[in-house]
Write a protein that holds these residues in place. Sequence first.
Motif, PDB file in Angstrom:
ATOM      1  N   ALA A   1     -11.792  -0.941   1.731  1.00 38.67           N
ATOM      2  CA  ALA A   1     -10.684   0.000   1.832  1.00 38.67           C
ATOM      3  C   ALA A   1      -9.623  -0.466   2.820  1.00 38.67           C
ATOM      4  CB  ALA A   1     -11.208   1.375   2.234  1.00 38.67           C
ATOM      5  N   ASP A   2     -10.033  -1.220   3.849  1.00 41.40           N
ATOM      6  CA  ASP A   2      -9.074  -1.689   4.853  1.00 41.40           C
ATOM      7  C   ASP A   2      -8.040  -2.630   4.233  1.00 41.40           C
ATOM      8  OD1 ASP A   2     -10.289  -0.245   6.847  1.00 41.40           O
ATOM      9  OD2 ASP A   2     -11.521  -1.925   7.556  1.00 41.40           O
ATOM     10  N   ARG A   3      -8.513  -3.636   3.462  1.00 37.04           N
ATOM     11  CA  ARG A   3      -7.579  -4.575   2.832  1.00 37.04           C
ATOM     12  C   ARG A   3      -6.758  -3.878   1.751  1.00 37.04           C
ATOM     13  NH1 ARG A   3      -5.990  -7.529   6.021  1.00 37.04           N
ATOM     14  NH2 ARG A   3      -5.023  -8.847   4.427  1.00 37.04           N
ATOM     15  N   ALA A   4      -7.402  -2.963   1.044  1.00 39.18           N
ATOM     16  CA  ALA A   4      -6.686  -2.225   0.004  1.00 39.18           C
ATOM     17  C   ALA A   4      -5.542  -1.427   0.628  1.00 39.18           C
ATOM     18  CB  ALA A   4      -7.636  -1.296  -0.739  1.00 39.18           C
ATOM     19  N   GLU A   5      -5.833  -0.757   1.761  1.00 35.37           N
ATOM     20  CA  GLU A   5      -4.784   0.058   2.398  1.00 35.37           C
ATOM     21  C   GLU A   5      -3.712  -0.816   3.038  1.00 35.37           C
ATOM     22  OE1 GLU A   5      -4.234   3.930   5.331  1.00 35.37           O
ATOM     23  OE2 GLU A   5      -6.232   3.071   5.054  1.00 35.37           O
ATOM     24  N   TYR A   6      -4.123  -1.996   3.520  1.00 34.85           N
ATOM     25  CA  TYR A   6      -3.143  -2.927   4.093  1.00 34.85           C
ATOM     26  C   TYR A   6      -2.081  -3.277   3.059  1.00 34.85           C
ATOM     27  CZ  TYR A   6      -1.078  -7.322   5.668  1.00 34.85           C
ATOM     28  OH  TYR A   6      -0.177  -8.312   6.007  1.00 34.85           O
ATOM     29  N   TRP A   7      -2.537  -3.611   1.842  1.00 37.24           N
ATOM     30  CA  TRP A   7      -1.595  -4.002   0.793  1.00 37.24           C
ATOM     31  C   TRP A   7      -0.870  -2.793   0.207  1.00 37.24           C
ATOM     32  CZ3 TRP A   7       0.390  -8.486   0.679  1.00 37.24           C
ATOM     33  CH2 TRP A   7      -0.333  -9.574   1.178  1.00 37.24           C
ATOM     34  N   LEU A   8      -1.467  -1.630   0.341  1.00 33.92           N
ATOM     35  CA  LEU A   8      -0.749  -0.414  -0.048  1.00 33.92           C
ATOM     36  C   LEU A   8       0.455  -0.227   0.864  1.00 33.92           C
ATOM     37  CD1 LEU A   8      -0.386   2.275  -1.554  1.00 33.92           C
ATOM     38  CD2 LEU A   8      -1.985   3.307   0.081  1.00 33.92           C
ATOM     39  N   LYS A   9       0.245  -0.415   2.160  1.00 35.12           N
ATOM     40  CA  LYS A   9       1.355  -0.273   3.114  1.00 35.12           C
ATOM     41  C   LYS A   9       2.450  -1.299   2.832  1.00 35.12           C
ATOM     42  CE  LYS A   9      -1.419   1.712   6.863  1.00 35.12           C
ATOM     43  NZ  LYS A   9      -2.006   1.490   8.202  1.00 35.12           N
ATOM     44  N   LYS A  10       2.043  -2.535   2.480  1.00 35.10           N
ATOM     45  CA  LYS A  10       3.031  -3.577   2.154  1.00 35.10           C
ATOM     46  C   LYS A  10       3.836  -3.194   0.925  1.00 35.10           C
ATOM     47  CE  LYS A  10       2.989  -7.505   3.561  1.00 35.10           C
ATOM     48  NZ  LYS A  10       3.813  -8.245   4.554  1.00 35.10           N
ATOM     49  N   SER A  11       3.157  -2.609  -0.053  1.00 32.56           N
ATOM     50  CA  SER A  11       3.870  -2.210  -1.271  1.00 32.56           C
ATOM     51  C   SER A  11       4.789  -1.027  -1.003  1.00 32.56           C
ATOM     52  CB  SER A  11       2.885  -1.887  -2.402  1.00 32.56           C
ATOM     53  OG  SER A  11       2.128  -0.737  -2.105  1.00 32.56           O
ATOM     54  N   VAL A  12       4.367  -0.142  -0.088  1.00 35.91           N
ATOM     55  CA  VAL A  12       5.221   0.987   0.300  1.00 35.91           C
ATOM     56  C   VAL A  12       6.475   0.470   0.997  1.00 35.91           C
ATOM     57  CG1 VAL A  12       5.418   2.960   1.872  1.00 35.91           C
ATOM     58  CG2 VAL A  12       3.382   2.719   0.435  1.00 35.91           C
ATOM     59  N   GLU A  13       6.294  -0.497   1.887  1.00 35.01           N
ATOM     60  CA  GLU A  13       7.432  -1.087   2.610  1.00 35.01           C
ATOM     61  C   GLU A  13       8.425  -1.725   1.644  1.00 35.01           C
ATOM     62  OE1 GLU A  13       5.652  -3.835   5.300  1.00 35.01           O
ATOM     63  OE2 GLU A  13       4.734  -2.275   6.550  1.00 35.01           O
ATOM     64  N   GLY A  14       7.907  -2.291   0.570  1.00 36.14           N
ATOM     65  CA  GLY A  14       8.794  -2.932  -0.409  1.00 36.14           C
ATOM     66  C   GLY A  14       9.223  -2.011  -1.520  1.00 36.14           C
ATOM     67  N   ALA A  15       8.949  -0.716  -1.341  1.00 35.79           N
ATOM     68  CA  ALA A  15       9.308   0.299  -2.345  1.00 35.79           C
ATOM     69  C   ALA A  15       8.705  -0.034  -3.702  1.00 35.79           C
ATOM     70  CB  ALA A  15      10.832   0.438  -2.452  1.00 35.79           C
ATOM     71  N   LYS A  16       7.487  -0.583  -3.675  1.00 37.24           N
ATOM     72  CA  LYS A  16       6.814  -0.963  -4.919  1.00 37.24           C
ATOM     73  C   LYS A  16       5.600  -0.076  -5.214  1.00 37.24           C
ATOM     74  CE  LYS A  16       9.549  -4.409  -5.727  1.00 37.24           C
ATOM     75  NZ  LYS A  16       9.158  -5.808  -5.645  1.00 37.24           N
ATOM     76  N   ALA A  17       5.275   0.829  -4.283  1.00 40.71           N
ATOM     77  CA  ALA A  17       4.081   1.656  -4.461  1.00 40.71           C
ATOM     78  C   ALA A  17       4.300   2.718  -5.522  1.00 40.71           C
ATOM     79  CB  ALA A  17       3.699   2.304  -3.135  1.00 40.71           C
ATOM     80  N   ASP A  18       3.258   3.022  -6.275  1.00 42.57           N
ATOM     81  CA  ASP A  18       3.307   4.089  -7.270  1.00 42.57           C
ATOM     82  C   ASP A  18       1.972   4.820  -7.254  1.00 42.57           C
ATOM     83  OD1 ASP A  18       1.545   2.387  -8.557  1.00 42.57           O
ATOM     84  OD2 ASP A  18       2.980   1.726 -10.072  1.00 42.57           O
ATOM     85  N   VAL A  19       1.759   5.724  -8.188  1.00 37.75           N
ATOM     86  CA  VAL A  19       0.543   6.525  -8.199  1.00 37.75           C
ATOM     87  C   VAL A  19      -0.704   5.650  -8.326  1.00 37.75           C
ATOM     88  CG1 VAL A  19       0.665   6.913 -10.706  1.00 37.75           C
ATOM     89  CG2 VAL A  19      -0.592   8.523  -9.260  1.00 37.75           C
ATOM     90  N   ALA A  20      -0.603   4.543  -9.082  1.00 37.84           N
ATOM     91  CA  ALA A  20      -1.753   3.647  -9.247  1.00 37.84           C
ATOM     92  C   ALA A  20      -2.123   2.980  -7.928  1.00 37.84           C
ATOM     93  CB  ALA A  20      -1.445   2.590 -10.301  1.00 37.84           C
ATOM     94  N   SER A  21      -1.110   2.656  -7.099  1.00 38.96           N
ATOM     95  CA  SER A  21      -1.359   2.011  -5.803  1.00 38.96           C
ATOM     96  C   SER A  21      -2.189   2.919  -4.909  1.00 38.96           C
ATOM     97  CB  SER A  21      -0.030   1.686  -5.114  1.00 38.96           C
ATOM     98  OG  SER A  21       0.891   1.089  -5.992  1.00 38.96           O
TER      99      SER A  21
END
Length: 349
Positions: free
Chosen positions: A279-299
């Motif tokens: 979950a730590d690595r998953a959340e790390y990349w979730l934050k990166k995708s949020v920063e790049g405005a790439k996060a969505d419901v699947a993220s």
Amino acid sequence: DRAMYWLDEMAARGVQPTVTSYSTIMDSLVKNADVTAVEKWLARMADAGIEADDVSYNMLLGAYCKTGDAESAKVLYEQMRSHGVTPTPMFFNMLINIHARKGDVKGAAEWLSEMRSCGVQPDQVTFNTSVKAFRRSSNVAGTEVILQELQAAGFTLSTTLYHSMITSCVRSHCIDKAELWLNQMAKNGMADAPSYCSVIAACANAGDLKKAGDWLERMEAAGLNGTAFAYNSSVQAFAKSGDADSAEKILQRGEVSGLDISSPTYNALISAWSKEGNADRAEYWLKKSVEGAKADVASFTAVIHACAKASDLPRAEALLEQMEQWGIPANVVTFNSVINACARCGEAA
């Protein structure tokens, strides 16, 4: 038929019509794509005892070229040769073009060979027209024949031509041949980023992760900047195979190169880490995708699912709240993952 009237009038006044007299009429008819009329006037010229020249034949061939009539074009060529008229480079170029427009590399290659056997020197138009044939084709064997004919005619294969050949191989799922051509490019010092990226993406999409990784490393070692498509394809392929660590390293290299990492790519990596229960690595990349405005419901859902597997209810609920703050509505899978976390933590009573 006023044109015929004046031709008869010329003869009646003792003025012999020439090839030009007929060619003028034929030229106008070709522009109107009236093939039948052009054929008729070529026959009339022959009936009048006037030998057609290369210009006259070129005109009729131009009409066949517009309609894509390869069979009639071949008959015209044979007629032309039987009358002792030597085809010009323009004539052969039109013959090649009829097949090139259809992606018929075999037909184009046959006319290239015939052109050389007649001692007619191919020109730049011949080259460009031939290239068009295999850019529209998935016939790798035929494409290779065209390249051999071009080389035999004295043309040097350019980077663009190599890349077109690689693209043809990839389109036909002949990845091994695409690699052979890329190796030849590299040997000649001509390998470019688009060619590497085509092979990398093809290997990744075919599930050959080792080759995709090897070619990516070779491209980077050559100091070339790859495309986002190549990196995204590679990350997604490695993530899909369950190799989250390799996928992460490739994505990081893509970010360092300043490439635009897509939402599906971030999600693939997040999902891969989630499936590993990290979950730590998953959340790390979730934050990166949020920063790049790439996060969505699947993220978010993928990370919440990882939290549920780890029985980390507070974290799952916190992520659900973050989704709302970012204006991303949760779906049934998201809520089910949170409920799963509740059940795992004994909060289902």
